[in-house]
Design a protein around this motif. Structure first.
Motif, PDB file in Angstrom:
ATOM      1  N   TYR A 142      -8.019  21.827 -31.731  1.00  0.00           N
ATOM      2  CA  TYR A 142      -7.256  23.057 -32.005  1.00  0.00           C
ATOM      3  C   TYR A 142      -6.432  23.209 -30.849  1.00  0.00           C
ATOM      4  O   TYR A 142      -6.477  24.135 -29.907  1.00  0.00           O
ATOM      5  CB  TYR A 142      -8.463  24.075 -31.953  1.00  0.00           C
ATOM      6  CG  TYR A 142      -9.131  24.535 -33.198  1.00  0.00           C
ATOM      7  CD1 TYR A 142      -9.358  23.333 -34.284  1.00  0.00           C
ATOM      8  CD2 TYR A 142      -9.710  25.672 -33.538  1.00  0.00           C
ATOM      9  CE1 TYR A 142      -9.935  23.243 -35.246  1.00  0.00           C
ATOM     10  CE2 TYR A 142     -10.329  25.725 -34.816  1.00  0.00           C
ATOM     11  CZ  TYR A 142     -10.537  24.784 -35.624  1.00  0.00           C
ATOM     12  OH  TYR A 142     -11.259  24.608 -36.967  1.00  0.00           O
ATOM     13  N   TYR A 161      -3.312  23.644 -38.394  1.00  0.00           N
ATOM     14  CA  TYR A 161      -3.854  24.691 -39.229  1.00  0.00           C
ATOM     15  C   TYR A 161      -4.070  24.450 -40.588  1.00  0.00           C
ATOM     16  O   TYR A 161      -5.304  24.359 -41.146  1.00  0.00           O
ATOM     17  CB  TYR A 161      -2.976  25.967 -39.127  1.00  0.00           C
ATOM     18  CG  TYR A 161      -3.638  27.528 -39.786  1.00  0.00           C
ATOM     19  CD1 TYR A 161      -4.496  28.071 -39.275  1.00  0.00           C
ATOM     20  CD2 TYR A 161      -2.788  27.919 -40.979  1.00  0.00           C
ATOM     21  CE1 TYR A 161      -5.049  29.176 -40.020  1.00  0.00           C
ATOM     22  CE2 TYR A 161      -3.179  28.949 -41.445  1.00  0.00           C
ATOM     23  CZ  TYR A 161      -4.138  29.535 -41.113  1.00  0.00           C
ATOM     24  OH  TYR A 161      -4.597  30.735 -41.629  1.00  0.00           O
ATOM     25  N   TYR A 189      -8.693  30.187 -33.758  1.00  0.00           N
ATOM     26  CA  TYR A 189      -7.491  29.223 -32.943  1.00  0.00           C
ATOM     27  C   TYR A 189      -6.885  29.954 -31.792  1.00  0.00           C
ATOM     28  O   TYR A 189      -6.541  29.198 -30.984  1.00  0.00           O
ATOM     29  CB  TYR A 189      -6.207  29.015 -34.262  1.00  0.00           C
ATOM     30  CG  TYR A 189      -6.738  28.281 -35.348  1.00  0.00           C
ATOM     31  CD1 TYR A 189      -6.648  26.651 -35.152  1.00  0.00           C
ATOM     32  CD2 TYR A 189      -7.347  28.724 -36.364  1.00  0.00           C
ATOM     33  CE1 TYR A 189      -7.070  25.972 -36.212  1.00  0.00           C
ATOM     34  CE2 TYR A 189      -7.546  27.894 -37.490  1.00  0.00           C
ATOM     35  CZ  TYR A 189      -7.617  26.736 -37.149  1.00  0.00           C
ATOM     36  OH  TYR A 189      -7.906  25.631 -38.383  1.00  0.00           O
TER      37      TYR A 189
END
Length: 339
Positions: free
Chosen positions: A54, A66, A283
């Motif tokens: 991430y 993503y 995230y």
């Protein structure tokens, strides 16, 4: 005299969350669990390895991380588990009402049926009542897909119109202005769907895109959109027409070192209905209360400002006036008890 706000006050404050992407709540633990359950090779075998993946520095590199992460979402149960995982976290943040973004094209393009996605998410919104959360869904178009893809997605979605309340627009804004989807927004309103759209921070032609959304398309809210401060006339228009702006400080900080805090406060001080949300919290390192507190701490917000941000979130939500009044009273009661 300004009164400092504590983390505990922010955490317990009743809130509405209007800007959260359900795919952006995919925590590393759940991602690994779903990968193992569905036998999907994600190239990582430990939670730490997932966390290490991430990593990104801008919108383009973020989207490159993503979208591939979504490959672990395959079944109705997966989408249900994803939404319930978020909703349990929302409950801990005293989110009382939430309008959740979802991106069907990111899944139908992987041959996951639209029905699978929306049914799993919708079942979670029903079960959210047990958590004392009123949850609704907003279907977003991916703006870097074609307008024909958006047309087909809207057409298919109408079979499930009882399961979502509005239309949004997200993903890569570069060369994908709002007017690209003018027809889809117009069609959505003819079916009594609410409309909102992203105007991401510091994009090329940001002001032009915001103007299109406000003056031509007529969106009820703008997601992000703090670049509007560059045009005082548009700020005045937004305040007068009570347009909602959903700001996300922690995700902003990945693009702007000051998380657009000055712009958020300028909008707040000018009577614009700006509010605070979490965007893609798995995230960007924090859920809604973390975003409130980061803004409060870095820009010395007082309790009245924090409370107004929370009130704005309910006032610009897509619920009845009676529901709004109920939630606003809950805020007042909470403040009175915590004075």
């Amino acid at each position: 005299m300004s009164v400092k706000v504590s983390k505990e006050f922010v955490q317990g404050l009743p809130k509405a969350e209007l800007h959260v992407h359900i795919e952006g709540t995919l925590e590393p633990e759940l991602k690994l669990k779903l990968a193992q359950r569905n036998h999907v090779d994600i190239g990582q075998s430990t939670i730490q390895e997932v966390k290490n993946s991430y990593k990104f520095t801008d919108l383009t590199s973020f989207l490159a991380v993503y979208y591939p992460a979504m490959n672990v979402l395959e079944t109705e149960q997966d989408f249900y588990d994803l939404a319930m995982d978020y909703l349990h976290r929302a409950a801990k943040n005293n989110v009382r009402h939430v309008e959740i973004f979802f991106d069907p094209q990111a899944h139908t393009s992987r041959n996951i049926p639209f029905e699978t996605v929306i049914n799993g998410l919708y079942k979670a919104t029903v079960d959210a009542r047990a958590l004392n959360i009123d949850a609704r869904l907003i279907m977003c178009f991916l703006r870097d897909y074609s307008r024909e893809s958006a047309r087909k997605t809207l057409e298919e979605s109408l079979k499930y119109q009882d399961k979502f309340i509005g239309i949004g627009l997200d993903s890569d804004e570069h060369n994908n202005p709002p007017m690209k989807f003018f027809n889809q927004f117009t069609d959505a309103t003819t079916h009594n769907l609410h409309i909102t759209a992203h105007a991401d921070i510091d994009q090329k032609n940001s002001i032009e895109h915001i103007r299109e959304l406000l003056e031509v398309i007529g969106t009820e809210r703008i997601d992000h959109g703090t670049n509007i401060v560059e045009d005082p006339d548009l700020v005045e228009y937004a305040a007068k027409n009570e347009i909602g702006f959903t700001a996300c400080p922690l995700s902003n900080s990945f693009v702007s070192p000051e998380m657009k805090g000055k712009e958020i406060l300028e909008l707040l001080n000018k009577g614009v209905k700006v509010s605070i949300h979490s965007d893609d919290p798995a995230y960007f390192g924090g859920y809604i209360s973390d975003n409130y507190y980061a803004l409060a701490k870095n820009f010395d917000l007082n309790k009245d400002q924090i409370v107004q941000l929370a009130k704005n979130s309910f006032e610009t939500s897509w619920i009845s006036n009676e529901q709004k009044a109920l939630y606003l009273k809950q805020i007042d009661d909470y403040v009175r008890v915590n004075e």
